[in-house]
Design a protein around this motif. Sequence first.
Motif, PDB file in Angstrom:
ATOM      1  N   LEU A  43      34.670  38.775  41.050  1.00 57.19           N
ATOM      2  CA  LEU A  43      36.027  39.185  40.674  1.00 57.19           C
ATOM      3  C   LEU A  43      36.613  38.217  39.658  1.00 57.19           C
ATOM      4  O   LEU A  43      37.248  38.632  38.679  1.00 57.19           O
ATOM      5  N   ASP A  44      36.393  36.932  39.875  1.00 51.98           N
ATOM      6  CA  ASP A  44      36.945  35.918  38.968  1.00 51.98           C
ATOM      7  C   ASP A  44      36.180  35.867  37.649  1.00 51.98           C
ATOM      8  O   ASP A  44      36.777  35.623  36.585  1.00 51.98           O
TER       9      ASP A  44
ATOM     10  N   ARG B  38      44.368  38.943  44.186  1.00 56.29           N
ATOM     11  CA  ARG B  38      44.089  38.912  42.750  1.00 56.29           C
ATOM     12  C   ARG B  38      44.762  40.065  42.008  1.00 56.29           C
ATOM     13  O   ARG B  38      44.518  40.271  40.823  1.00 56.29           O
TER      14      ARG B  38
ATOM     15  N   ASP C 213      39.034  45.882  36.318  1.00 59.54           N
ATOM     16  CA  ASP C 213      40.335  46.558  36.387  1.00 59.54           C
ATOM     17  C   ASP C 213      40.466  47.365  37.670  1.00 59.54           C
ATOM     18  O   ASP C 213      41.580  47.713  38.069  1.00 59.54           O
TER      19      ASP C 213
ATOM     20  N   GLU D 105      34.171  38.482  36.265  1.00 55.30           N
ATOM     21  CA  GLU D 105      34.163  39.751  35.537  1.00 55.30           C
ATOM     22  C   GLU D 105      35.560  40.319  35.308  1.00 55.30           C
ATOM     23  O   GLU D 105      35.751  41.131  34.404  1.00 55.30           O
ATOM     24  N   LYS D 106      36.508  39.948  36.163  1.00 55.73           N
ATOM     25  CA  LYS D 106      37.885  40.444  36.062  1.00 55.73           C
ATOM     26  C   LYS D 106      37.933  41.977  35.905  1.00 55.73           C
ATOM     27  O   LYS D 106      38.437  42.505  34.908  1.00 55.73           O
TER      28      LYS D 106
ATOM     29  N   ILE E 291      44.195  43.262  42.152  1.00 52.51           N
ATOM     30  CA  ILE E 291      43.207  44.206  41.631  1.00 52.51           C
ATOM     31  C   ILE E 291      43.240  45.482  42.464  1.00 52.51           C
ATOM     32  O   ILE E 291      43.017  45.443  43.680  1.00 52.51           O
TER      33      ILE E 291
END
Length: 543
Positions: free
Chosen positions: A260-261, A297, A266, A263-264, A299
């Motif tokens: 998650l951190d 995060r 959506d 690739e970030k 998301i």
Amino acid sequence: MTRRIVRTIIQLGLFGFCSFLFLYMLDNQYGVLPTSIHSHLPAHHPGLIIADVHLQYCNLLNPLTSCKLDPSKWHRIEKDLYLNSGLVQKAYLHIKRKKEEELTAEDKVVLDVKIGRLDPAMGEKGEDNEKWESRGSGIWLKRSAKRHDSDSNNVITAIDILFGADAVEPRPGWEIKDTPLLLSSDGVPEARISVRRGSPKKVEKPIPRIRKDGKFKIMQVADLHLSTGLGACRDPEPKEHNGGKCDADPRTLEFVERLLDDEKPDLVVLTGDQVNGDTAKDAQTAIYKYAHVFIERNIPYAGIFGNHDDEGSLSRQGQMALIESLPYSLSEAGPNTIEGVGNYYVEVLAHGTSAHSALTLYLLDTHAYSPNEAQFKGYDWLKPDQIEWFQNTVRELRTVHKHYTKIHLDMAFIHIPLPEYTEPAEIFGNRKEGVTAPGFNTHFKDALVEASVPIVTCGHDHVNDYCALAKTDEGQPELWMCYGGGAGFGGYGGYNGYVRRIRLFEIDTNEARIRTWKRLEYGDTETRLDEQVIVEAGRPFGG
């Protein structure tokens, strides 16, 4: 259960067991003790204040004990604090609730809850009506009879129970107590109290939208297999990692958090078996663990169920009700007129303030095990009414999508692979186990092709991570069928050193292109594995 009953007969003798059986049946008749763990949804009624808390122990062999207090005065949280690990010993937390407008000057309300062996006041001076009151098992209450202290923004308005040293609380306004209840429960994940102050916080559903650069990234997380408590690792690779010590859930979630951190994404799409049914004695706790990593995060996430999710304490309906209520969740139960829970779609809007959809994600429930094992062994299949719902939804949305000036894109997500996953000879990725598809084919693949959906992706087979291209009789690409690859250490993952992995999709709306790759939990963790373009100009590409 049968072995436990036999052991009980031997240990207690016939008379003792008959007493147990009579009380057990009596309690079940009145809904007091569950034959399996109760479906559980905590009561979050606005306007209610917690006036008192009581922890009730009971023993089915002792007719002088009861697992339920007077229901006209007490509300029982339907979770055995021993997680049904004992055949006869139980414990339930009860709360006394009052409507705020009905409180009198004499009524006490709970201002705070603490857990510990010693009085939290530790000799501090205070008004008599604000001393800490013990309720046993480490529970201490601070209560007040002051009418103005009953303001629902300051007092405790809801209480819940979660389990395990790694339990987290993702709900806004809620706080989980660091210290567990003081119970003698060897081998059982510790019970923790979670409290809410004030009224329930309104949760707004996020609106997923294409980024300014025209792109949108989806992380598919398949087969987390989370437990209640830390969980036991199955087939960890490499086995000597961390000195051979491996707790399944922490390692799984650390992997997810790292990606998650890095690739970030959506949006995260969870394609089933988030909950490891037989080890998730409290499914709510397991759900909150994965939801928490997305919520903190900011998301958005959407999920469907696998064949294991509802084998524990909560039904599909119960789980979906919890998931729908959480921040950043896009999950939906879907129409109750068709089979399954979690048949729905998610619209990803175009960049800016546009109200037009650029991408539609279809999510469908593939159920669990075959309803006709004698004729069709293995797993269940998508039902005709689900496929009809999909076809009707596609037709309805096409009318709306015509207003989008670029090529509109679609994807589909399921848990159990379609029978057609076995057909293509050419694959891109790893096929390390047989395809465990349904034995009966309702031809959802044909419906996807007819609807011009270029990709369907699934989970279920943990060590298959390939994408396979189905082609027409003329050899033209017609549908990509992908696997996510198993991410969780609570599920199997062996087969020749297979490392857990997660699949990602990057959608480029400028070119109507979709690119996919995988990332590994161990080893070459920085490389995009098997990266390929699978959709070009809105159509399946490659081969």
